[in-house]
Design a protein around this motif. Structure first.
Motif, PDB file in Angstrom:
ATOM      1  N   GLU A 192       4.589  -3.748   5.842  1.00  0.00           N
ATOM      2  CA  GLU A 192       3.156  -3.470   5.820  1.00  0.00           C
ATOM      3  C   GLU A 192       2.823  -2.815   4.493  1.00  0.00           C
ATOM      4  O   GLU A 192       3.487  -1.847   4.083  1.00  0.00           O
ATOM      5  N   MET A 193       1.814  -3.333   3.794  1.00  0.00           N
ATOM      6  CA  MET A 193       1.411  -2.756   2.522  1.00  0.00           C
ATOM      7  C   MET A 193       0.800  -1.376   2.766  1.00  0.00           C
ATOM      8  O   MET A 193      -0.227  -1.265   3.428  1.00  0.00           O
ATOM      9  N   GLU A 194       1.430  -0.349   2.243  1.00  0.00           N
ATOM     10  CA  GLU A 194       0.932   1.002   2.461  1.00  0.00           C
ATOM     11  C   GLU A 194       0.095   1.500   1.292  1.00  0.00           C
ATOM     12  O   GLU A 194      -0.883   2.227   1.478  1.00  0.00           O
ATOM     13  N   ASP A 195       0.490   1.107   0.071  1.00  0.00           N
ATOM     14  CA  ASP A 195      -0.248   1.589  -1.091  1.00  0.00           C
ATOM     15  C   ASP A 195      -0.010   0.673  -2.288  1.00  0.00           C
ATOM     16  O   ASP A 195       1.037   0.015  -2.391  1.00  0.00           O
ATOM     17  N   VAL A 196      -0.999   0.630  -3.169  1.00  0.00           N
ATOM     18  CA  VAL A 196      -0.900  -0.090  -4.441  1.00  0.00           C
ATOM     19  C   VAL A 196      -1.144   0.950  -5.525  1.00  0.00           C
ATOM     20  O   VAL A 196      -2.261   1.442  -5.682  1.00  0.00           O
ATOM     21  N   VAL A 197      -0.088   1.313  -6.244  1.00  0.00           N
ATOM     22  CA  VAL A 197      -0.157   2.419  -7.208  1.00  0.00           C
ATOM     23  C   VAL A 197      -0.205   1.855  -8.624  1.00  0.00           C
ATOM     24  O   VAL A 197       0.797   1.369  -9.145  1.00  0.00           O
ATOM     25  N   THR A 209       1.929  -1.511 -12.125  1.00  0.00           N
ATOM     26  CA  THR A 209       1.622  -1.312 -10.709  1.00  0.00           C
ATOM     27  C   THR A 209       2.932  -1.319  -9.931  1.00  0.00           C
ATOM     28  O   THR A 209       3.787  -2.175 -10.155  1.00  0.00           O
ATOM     29  N   ILE A 210       3.092  -0.359  -9.056  1.00  0.00           N
ATOM     30  CA  ILE A 210       4.226  -0.356  -8.132  1.00  0.00           C
ATOM     31  C   ILE A 210       3.656  -0.415  -6.717  1.00  0.00           C
ATOM     32  O   ILE A 210       2.782   0.368  -6.351  1.00  0.00           O
ATOM     33  N   LEU A 211       4.129  -1.390  -5.959  1.00  0.00           N
ATOM     34  CA  LEU A 211       3.650  -1.576  -4.589  1.00  0.00           C
ATOM     35  C   LEU A 211       4.522  -0.774  -3.628  1.00  0.00           C
ATOM     36  O   LEU A 211       5.741  -0.686  -3.809  1.00  0.00           O
ATOM     37  N   LYS A 212       3.889  -0.208  -2.644  1.00  0.00           N
ATOM     38  CA  LYS A 212       4.608   0.593  -1.647  1.00  0.00           C
ATOM     39  C   LYS A 212       4.491  -0.111  -0.308  1.00  0.00           C
ATOM     40  O   LYS A 212       3.464  -0.034   0.372  1.00  0.00           O
ATOM     41  N   ILE A 213       5.557  -0.840   0.039  1.00  0.00           N
ATOM     42  CA  ILE A 213       5.559  -1.664   1.251  1.00  0.00           C
ATOM     43  C   ILE A 213       6.516  -1.042   2.269  1.00  0.00           C
ATOM     44  O   ILE A 213       7.724  -0.955   2.032  1.00  0.00           O
TER      45      ILE A 213
END
Length: 236
Positions: A192-197, A209-213
């Motif tokens: 689940e995509m939690e954050d897009v940093v 960009t680092i994705l937090k999945i």
């Protein structure tokens, strides 16, 4: 290396003289080995500090804690982000994986020369090791700077993350469309995509960009599929 100390400090990471010496040696080994094999197109020192070292450490922007955590760097190449993270967070446990044995041999030399503990490098393909019980769903974090579509990368990486852990891919450019395309794959693989940093590397105009999945449940056992299929027939 004072440049790196300052950039790390702006990320909230304190590097001591011994750690900076390890980064210095790593840089020297990288440039020397690059003369005989293709490890990186970036060799100028300030660029390596900005685009490899500081970029690797910027994962801290996702607010994850690395100390004492088990991390897999998939498609590590010349050791990014795994080796910089190990130097900066020596209490972490890191596994580097790459499909090219020449790179793995180089990484073994780096690990030995820098006297790093709690880090190892293995030669292999993601789809093979993901089927082994000692690797599947055993990592707190899986990171990757590999240049691959998010749907494809998710299929390779998500099966290694344990439930409650995170897949943290490094991305550049406009990632919005890629995220939309990968939505189905991420869900099927238990994520689940939690954050897009999104941010700039400190002191540069480099966008990252680092994705937090987050891994919410186990990935179906059929994933990842055999070599070639994830890229030829991505889950979209």
């Amino acid at each position: 290396m004072e440049r790196l100390r300052e950039k790390a400090a702006s990320l909230g990471i304190s590097l001591n003289d011994a750690q900076l010496a390890q980064f210095e040696k790593y840089y020297e080994m990288l440039v020397e080995k690059n003369k005989v094999m293709n490890l990186t197109a970036i060799t100028e020192k300030e660029e390596v500090i900005d685009k490899h070292f500081a970029d690797s450490l910027a994962i801290i922007k996702t607010n994850v804690s690395l100390d004492g955590k088990k991390l897999l760097d998939l498609g590590t190449g010349a050791g990014f982000p795994g080796i910089p993270l190990k130097i900066a967070f020596p209490k972490s446990e890191i596994l580097l994986m790459d499909s090219l044995n020449k790179r793995i041999k180089f990484l073994h030399e780096v690990i030995e020369e820098l006297d790093l503990d709690g880090i190892s490098a293995i030669h292999g393909r993601a789809e093979d090791f993901a089927k082994k019980k000692e690797y599947r769903e055993t990592f707190d974090y899986v990171v990757s700077r590999a240049v691959a579509d998010l749907a494809v990368l998710s299929e390779y990486c998500m099966p290694y993350v344990h439930t409650g852990g995170y897949f943290l891919p490094y991305k550049s450019g406009n990632v919005e469309e890629e995220i939309v395309r990968a939505k189905k794959a991420i869900k099927i693989l238990g994520g689940e995509m939690e954050d897009v940093v999104s941010f700039e590397i400190p002191g540069t105009e480099i966008q990252r960009t680092i994705l937090k999945i987050k891994k919410k449940k186990a990935a179906p056992k059929r994933f990842p599929r055999k070599a070639g299929l994830p890229s030829k027939e991505p889950i979209i």
